[in-house]
Design a protein around this motif. Structure first.
Motif, short mmCIF file in Angstrom:
data_model
loop_
_atom_site.label_atom_id
_atom_site.label_comp_id
_atom_site.label_asym_id
_atom_site.label_seq_id
_atom_site.Cartn_x
_atom_site.Cartn_y
_atom_site.Cartn_z
N LEU A 157 3.75 38.16 55.96
CA LEU A 157 4.87 38.76 55.25
C LEU A 157 6.12 38.84 56.12
CD1 LEU A 157 3.02 41.63 53.35
CD2 LEU A 157 4.01 39.56 52.36
N ALA A 158 5.94 39.23 57.37
CA ALA A 158 7.09 39.32 58.29
C ALA A 158 7.65 37.95 58.60
CB ALA A 158 6.67 40.03 59.57
N GLY A 159 6.80 36.96 58.78
CA GLY A 159 7.27 35.59 59.03
C GLY A 159 8.03 35.04 57.84
N TRP A 160 7.54 35.33 56.63
CA TRP A 160 8.23 34.87 55.42
C TRP A 160 9.58 35.56 55.28
CZ3 TRP A 160 9.36 37.91 51.06
CH2 TRP A 160 9.93 37.19 49.99
N ALA A 161 9.59 36.89 55.48
CA ALA A 161 10.86 37.63 55.37
C ALA A 161 11.84 37.17 56.45
CB ALA A 161 10.61 39.13 55.48
N GLY A 162 11.35 36.95 57.66
CA GLY A 162 12.21 36.47 58.74
C GLY A 162 12.78 35.10 58.46
N SER A 163 11.97 34.23 57.88
CA SER A 163 12.45 32.89 57.56
C SER A 163 13.47 32.92 56.42
CB SER A 163 11.29 31.94 57.22
OG SER A 163 10.65 32.33 56.02
N LYS A 164 13.32 33.87 55.50
CA LYS A 164 14.32 34.06 54.44
C LYS A 164 15.64 34.54 55.04
CE LYS A 164 12.42 33.26 50.39
NZ LYS A 164 12.89 32.18 49.54
N ILE A 165 15.56 35.51 55.93
CA ILE A 165 16.76 36.05 56.58
C ILE A 165 17.46 34.99 57.41
CG2 ILE A 165 17.56 37.70 58.34
CD1 ILE A 165 15.34 39.60 57.28
#
Length: 87
Positions: A15-23
């Motif tokens: 989840l953090a990797g996905w959110a970070g990649s979105k940001i």
């Protein structure tokens, strides 16, 4: 509070990797596996950095997510900076 197990780190890291990649705008270049890897590695990096300033062991799930997210953003920022220089 229960410590995070292996599965917990995979879920939070993903989840953090996905959110970070979105940001950071790299989501289109990464798949789910790379999001998990970036998030888990981000958790290690974020944990080391925040561990110098705070007691990271007493945090809960949300603190762990934020730690992974900050580490993932830092890793993706470094990746983009290095990639931008080489191309």
């Amino acid at each position: 509070m229960l410590p995070l197990g292996f599965l917990g780190w995979i879920i939070i890291g993903g989840l953090a990797g996905w959110a970070g990649s979105k940001i950071m705008g790299t989501d289109e270049q990464q798949g789910i596996l790379m999001n998990i890897v970036v998030g888990v590695l981000g958790g290690l990096v974020g944990g080391m950095i925040l561990g110098l300033l705070l007691d990271v062991n007493s945090g809960g799930w949300i603190f762990s997510f934020v730690t992974c997210l900050l580490g993932a953003i830092l890793l993706l920022w470094i990746y983009k900076a290095v990639k931008g220089r080489t191309t």
